[in-house]
Design a protein around this motif. Structure first.
Motif: not given
Length: 102
Positions: A20-27
């Motif tokens: 979830a953290l990776e997905e939040a940062r990916r944006g």
């Protein structure tokens, strides 16, 4: 301040948190900790309660915010992780919740 409520899945809570953290940062590739997302958070705390169905877990997560729960009360506190009783796409699930900078 604003808050986030994210449904995260994984093998375990650590895996779900990382994904979830990776997905939040990916944006936000140019900003390691973009405001207004869970990417502001560096850690989480398990809300040690019985797992509940997804819709009830989301309601409980929002209730924790509304109640200013001591475990997640400010942007400087960790995110909360409310366990979900059913799997989602065959994986364990948690509702991640917390305050973040707007």
């Amino acid at each position: 301040m604003t808050y986030f409520v994210v449904v995260a899945t994984g093998r375990d809570l650590e895996d779900a948190w990382g994904t979830a953290l990776e997905e939040a940062r990916r944006g936000h590739p140019d900003d390691e900790h973009p405001a207004g997302t869970m990417a502001d958070k560096h850690e989480y705390v398990l809300i040690d309660e019985p797992a509940r169905p997804l819709d009830e877990a989301i309601d409980r997560a929002v209730a924790l915010l509304d109640a200013d729960d001591d475990r997640i009360v400010t942007v400087w506190h960790p995110a909360g992780a409310v366990p979900v009783s059913e799997s989602i796409t065959g994986r364990r699930a948690w509702v991640l919740v917390g305050w973040t900078h707007a």
